[in-house]
Design a protein around this motif. Structure first.
Motif, short mmCIF file in Angstrom:
data_model
loop_
_atom_site.label_atom_id
_atom_site.label_comp_id
_atom_site.label_asym_id
_atom_site.label_seq_id
_atom_site.Cartn_x
_atom_site.Cartn_y
_atom_site.Cartn_z
N UNK A 163 -24.01 8.41 54.42
CA UNK A 163 -25.47 8.41 54.40
C UNK A 163 -26.03 7.00 54.28
N UNK A 164 -25.37 6.15 53.48
CA UNK A 164 -25.93 4.84 53.14
C UNK A 164 -25.34 3.66 53.91
N UNK A 165 -24.22 3.86 54.60
CA UNK A 165 -23.56 2.74 55.27
C UNK A 165 -23.80 2.82 56.77
N UNK A 166 -24.59 1.89 57.32
CA UNK A 166 -24.89 1.95 58.75
C UNK A 166 -23.66 1.71 59.63
N UNK A 167 -22.74 0.91 59.15
CA UNK A 167 -21.52 0.61 59.92
C UNK A 167 -20.54 1.76 59.72
N UNK A 168 -20.37 2.59 60.76
CA UNK A 168 -19.51 3.78 60.65
C UNK A 168 -18.05 3.42 60.39
N UNK A 169 -17.59 2.33 60.96
CA UNK A 169 -16.20 1.90 60.71
C UNK A 169 -15.98 1.58 59.24
N UNK A 170 -16.94 0.89 58.66
CA UNK A 170 -16.86 0.57 57.24
C UNK A 170 -16.95 1.84 56.39
N UNK A 171 -17.82 2.76 56.77
CA UNK A 171 -17.95 4.02 56.03
C UNK A 171 -16.64 4.80 56.07
N UNK A 172 -16.00 4.85 57.25
CA UNK A 172 -14.70 5.54 57.35
C UNK A 172 -13.67 4.86 56.47
N UNK A 173 -13.64 3.54 56.50
CA UNK A 173 -12.65 2.80 55.71
C UNK A 173 -12.85 3.04 54.21
N UNK A 174 -14.09 2.94 53.74
CA UNK A 174 -14.37 3.17 52.32
C UNK A 174 -13.99 4.60 51.92
N UNK A 175 -14.42 5.55 52.74
CA UNK A 175 -14.16 6.95 52.42
C UNK A 175 -12.66 7.26 52.45
N UNK A 176 -11.97 6.74 53.44
CA UNK A 176 -10.53 6.98 53.54
C UNK A 176 -9.81 6.33 52.36
N UNK A 177 -10.23 5.14 51.97
CA UNK A 177 -9.59 4.46 50.84
C UNK A 177 -9.72 5.24 49.55
N UNK A 178 -10.92 5.70 49.25
CA UNK A 178 -11.13 6.46 48.02
C UNK A 178 -10.41 7.80 48.09
N UNK A 179 -10.47 8.46 49.25
CA UNK A 179 -9.78 9.74 49.38
C UNK A 179 -8.28 9.57 49.20
N UNK A 180 -7.70 8.52 49.77
CA UNK A 180 -6.27 8.26 49.58
C UNK A 180 -5.94 8.00 48.11
N UNK A 181 -6.79 7.24 47.43
CA UNK A 181 -6.58 6.99 46.00
C UNK A 181 -6.61 8.30 45.22
N UNK A 182 -7.60 9.13 45.48
CA UNK A 182 -7.73 10.38 44.74
C UNK A 182 -6.60 11.35 45.06
N UNK A 183 -6.30 11.52 46.34
CA UNK A 183 -5.23 12.44 46.72
C UNK A 183 -3.87 11.90 46.26
N UNK A 184 -3.67 10.59 46.39
CA UNK A 184 -2.42 9.99 45.92
C UNK A 184 -2.22 10.18 44.43
N UNK A 185 -3.29 10.02 43.65
CA UNK A 185 -3.16 10.21 42.21
C UNK A 185 -2.95 11.69 41.87
N UNK A 186 -3.51 12.59 42.67
CA UNK A 186 -3.27 14.02 42.46
C UNK A 186 -1.80 14.35 42.74
N UNK A 187 -1.25 13.82 43.83
CA UNK A 187 0.16 14.04 44.14
C UNK A 187 1.04 13.48 43.02
N UNK A 188 0.68 12.31 42.52
CA UNK A 188 1.42 11.72 41.41
C UNK A 188 1.37 12.64 40.18
N UNK A 189 0.19 13.17 39.89
CA UNK A 189 0.05 14.11 38.76
C UNK A 189 0.91 15.35 38.96
N UNK A 190 0.91 15.87 40.17
CA UNK A 190 1.64 17.12 40.45
C UNK A 190 3.15 16.94 40.41
N UNK A 191 3.62 15.73 40.74
CA UNK A 191 5.07 15.53 40.81
C UNK A 191 5.67 14.84 39.60
N UNK A 192 4.85 14.41 38.67
CA UNK A 192 5.41 13.71 37.50
C UNK A 192 5.67 14.67 36.35
#
Length: 192
Positions: A163-192
């Motif tokens: 909604x707030x980032x006019x540059x779609x490439x940057x928006x995808x990168x930010x969103x993908x980075x945070x999603x990877x962090x969250x999903x990665x930490x969830x996988x770490x929680x599930x497997x530890x």
């Protein structure tokens, strides 16, 4: 509950985009970040709750300083005051209160998932009963709750970013980075 704490940071970032994501991630994990050096020195510790257990709830956590109720109230108040004093002009006049709430959200989530191993007073002073609702005793339910926090944090952060980032490439990168962090930490929680 590593991922769940990060999920809260994603949700708050969607609500308060002026707050830096790094500050929200640190605030959400601050009690655990303080736990690490105390665990390394033996002041606080984790030990198996039962032989053969792994994953959610497999550890009995003794963290009477970093995770005590009063310690977390003081920590949240300190963070809130420092942000208010030094960063309110940059992040907004209520940024201190928001970050204080994020710090305290760590304790609230831990209260739900931990076995009764959370002290009320620092160091377990006063001999008060330890707190914890023990959701970790139900690993599947815990995984669902934490997964929902991750999905909510990722979805809200992504929505706000696009909604707030006019540059779609940057928006995808930010969103993908945070999603990877969250999903990665969830996988770490599930497997530890």
């Amino acid at each position: 509950m590593l991922a769940g704490h990060f999920g809260i940071a994603g949700m708050v970032k969607a609500w308060r985009p002026a707050l830096p994501m790094g500050a929200l991630l640190v605030a959400a994990q601050l009690p655990d970040l303080l736990f690490l050096p105390l665990a390394l020195t033996g002041v606080e510790r984790m030990e198996p709750a039962e032989p053969g257990l792994s994953g959610y709830g497999s550890m009995w956590i003794t963290a009477p300083f970093t995770h005590a109720l009063v310690s977390n109230v003081v920590l949240a108040t300190l963070v809130g005051a420092l942000v208010h004093l030094f960063l309110r002009d940059r992040w907004g006049r209520d940024a201190g209160a928001v970050l204080a709430a994020v710090v305290f959200s760590h304790w609230l989530l831990d209260l739900v998932v931990h076995r009764p191993d959370i002290a009320v007073l620092p160091g377990g002073a006063g001999g008060l009963p330890s707190l914890g609702l023990g959701l970790w005793e139900f690993p599947l339910v815990t995984a669902v709750v934490e997964g929902l926090l991750v999905v909510a944090g990722s979805a809200l952060y992504t929505w706000r970013t696009f909604r707030d980032t006019p540059n779609r490439g940057r928006a995808w990168a930010y969103s993908a980075g945070i999603t990877l962090l969250l999903v990665g930490s969830l996988v770490l929680d599930l497997t530890s």
